[in-house]
Write an enzyme that holds these catalytic residues in place. Structure first.
Site, PDB file in Angstrom:
ATOM      1  N   HIS A 440      62.769 -11.923  57.212  1.00 32.98           N
ATOM      2  CA  HIS A 440      62.645 -12.404  58.589  1.00 32.98           C
ATOM      3  C   HIS A 440      61.222 -12.304  59.121  1.00 32.98           C
ATOM      4  O   HIS A 440      60.919 -12.832  60.197  1.00 32.98           O
ATOM      5  CB  HIS A 440      63.602 -11.628  59.506  1.00 32.98           C
ATOM      6  CG  HIS A 440      64.170 -12.465  60.614  1.00 32.98           C
ATOM      7  ND1 HIS A 440      63.374 -13.102  61.535  1.00 32.98           N
ATOM      8  CD2 HIS A 440      65.443 -12.784  60.934  1.00 32.98           C
ATOM      9  CE1 HIS A 440      64.133 -13.757  62.407  1.00 32.98           C
ATOM     10  NE2 HIS A 440      65.401 -13.587  62.041  1.00 32.98           N
ATOM     11  N   ARG A 441      60.330 -11.649  58.381  1.00 30.27           N
ATOM     12  CA  ARG A 441      58.930 -11.636  58.796  1.00 30.27           C
ATOM     13  C   ARG A 441      58.273 -12.996  58.567  1.00 30.27           C
ATOM     14  O   ARG A 441      57.291 -13.342  59.235  1.00 30.27           O
ATOM     15  CB  ARG A 441      58.150 -10.576  58.009  1.00 30.27           C
ATOM     16  CG  ARG A 441      58.600  -9.149  58.250  1.00 30.27           C
ATOM     17  CD  ARG A 441      57.918  -8.191  57.298  1.00 30.27           C
ATOM     18  NE  ARG A 441      58.210  -8.474  55.892  1.00 30.27           N
ATOM     19  CZ  ARG A 441      57.760  -7.744  54.875  1.00 30.27           C
ATOM     20  NH1 ARG A 441      56.996  -6.683  55.100  1.00 30.27           N
ATOM     21  NH2 ARG A 441      58.075  -8.064  53.634  1.00 30.27           N
TER      22      ARG A 441
END
Length: 469
Positions: A440-441
């Site tokens: 999700h980064r």
């Protein structure tokens, strides 16, 4: 002249390897580049060729033993003299390990091309000094003792306690405690069997040639009831617990998965897909002459769909460095494979540049090498995105963990008949479940959803691969 072959670094910076299987025995004649041993590193099983021509004098490491890079593993008698060719081979073998040579000065830090792999930097193999074992008097053939120090396998903890009068250190290579001055005559496979079964070889009487201990002797010791100790009852010779060493591929995979799971914020999305069209396309491809000599499976079209999807959404084919996001404009497609030695993820280099028949051929060959444990270290690094096919185990889906260095992985579940609504009517269709895990980064929910939906759309209608490629 007696020459020793030292364990080389066959990968980038590897410091140790396990001896899996010897292809030669003492007394055998060997030629240059003849395969003499299989070793397992943290990346793959590798066959090592011999750098010398001559006669095997001794095997200096047992099967199942883990040895450091630079440790002598075999000695070869090459003859009385040393001609120019012999000297060149000797120098070549010395280059396998930095700092090993004729001069007193250590070799430079740079890597040099060698017979197998590349020598590691000296700093890469610095370890805490080990206490040398006490030398045993020479009273038996040299094959009975290996000079490389060995940490006993965990299974040896179940071995019978040696006599109280014995307080001498273990003889290196035996895999068990030994009385002072005692040497055990046993072949490497027998020693490995004894370690695995927790048998103390010094407590056995050999029935083989010259009193050597045989496999039958070890198995008989396991079958015999253990002697009762004072104040205790006798117990069965079968251990109730088994100790399995964690090393090689399994150890490396465990470390990588833990690092990935606790460093990258994983998110997983799911999608059920009607793949009836994909199954029909697979049947048609199998009839085409271009695919006559290659295996065509649904995985081929899943791979093509994922490659196409990440070309449409390049951020899903990237890596996170902490300081920047590296977007890869090429696809090295990883295929997770379960093997006897643990999970490995070899990858097809530049899969996005391949035609469909070439991709099918590359996937088939890669899968065969993975199952046989013959993947090269280069095939296990540099991946950009991965597919794991859990459907082959009869599973609908899962939450896959990212392969380190990648930001997305696609899990494909089993394909089975399910009721499905088609044009307002209930029908039986071929259905699978896709699960996309992403970092999700780098990949947010919108991007992850687009990638997963695109893959699903192409598997529902394979013609879209042509339109979107």
């Amino acid at each position: 002249m007696l020459r020793e072959f030292r364990l080389p670094d066959v990968g980038e910076g590897l410091t140790e390897a396990e001896i899996v299987r010897w292809h030669v025995t003492p007394g055998d004649s060997v030629k240059i580049n003849q395969t003499i041993v299989e070793i397992e590193t943290a990346k793959a099983v590798v066959e090592l060729p011999c750098p010398y021509e001559g006669t095997v004098s001794a095997l200096m490491a047992d099967e199942g033993q883990t040895v450091d890079v630079g440790t002598p593993i075999i000695s070869v008698r090459t003859g009385d003299g040393e001609g120019p060719a012999d000297a060149g081979r000797e120098a070549l073998a010395d280059d396998l390990v930095p700092g090993v040579g004729d001069g007193a000065e250590p070799k430079k830090e740079k890597r040099q091309p060698v017979l197998v792999g590349y020598g590691v930097k000296t700093s890469a193999t610095r370890r805490r000094p080990r206490k040398p074992a006490s030398p045993a008097p020479v009273s038996a053939p040299p094959v009975s003792v290996t000079p490389a120090p060995v940490t006993p396998a965990p299974a040896a903890r179940a071995a019978a306690t040696p006599p109280a009068a014995s307080s001498a250190p273990a003889v290196p290579g035996n895999g068990h405690a030994a009385s002072a001055g005692v040497r055990v005559l046993a072949k490497p496979p027998v020693r490995k069997l004894a370690r695995d079964l927790g048998v103390d070889l010094t407590a056995l009487t050999g029935t083989g040639p010259q009193g050597s201990i045989t496999r039958a002797d070890v198995e008989a010791a396991v079958a015999a009831p253990a002697p009762a100790a004072s104040g205790t009852s006798a117990t069965s010779g079968t251990a109730r617990e088994e100790y399995i060493p964690v090393r090689g591929v399994r150890k490396a995979t465990a470390q990588a998965m833990v690092a990935s799971a606790f460093s990258a914020p994983h998110v997983t999305e799911w999608l059920q897909v009607d793949v009836t069209g994909t199954m029909e396309a697979v049947r048609r491809l199998r009839t085409l002459p271009e695919f006559a000599e290659v295996k065509v499976s649904p995985l081929l079209l899943v791979a093509k769909a994922l490659i196409t999807a990440v070309k449409r959404h390049p951020m899903a084919n990237a890596s996170w460095t902490g300081e920047e996001i590296v977007v890869k404009h090429y696809v090295n497609l990883g295929i997770a494979a379960a093997t006897d030695r643990g999970l490995i993820v070899p990858n097809v280099k530049d899969a996005d540049a391949m035609s469909l028949p070439d991709l099918a051929r590359a996937l088939g060959e890669l899968t065969e090498r993975a199952r046989a444990g013959r993947c090269q270290p280069a095939e296990l690094s540099g991946g950009t995105i991965t597919i794991t096919n859990v459907g082959v185990f009869g599973v609908d889906a899962g939450t896959p963990i990212l392969n380190p260095g990648e930001v997305a992985i696609l899990a494909v579940g089993q394909i089975r008949d399910m009721p499905w609504v088609v044009d307002g009517q209930l029908a039986v269709r071929k259905v699978t479940t896709l699960a996309l895990s992403f970092d999700h980064r780098v990949v947010d929910g919108e991007l992850g959803s687009h990638v997963l939906r695109d893959v699903g759309a192409m598997l529902e209608d394979p013609l879209r691969m042509l339109a979107w490629s």
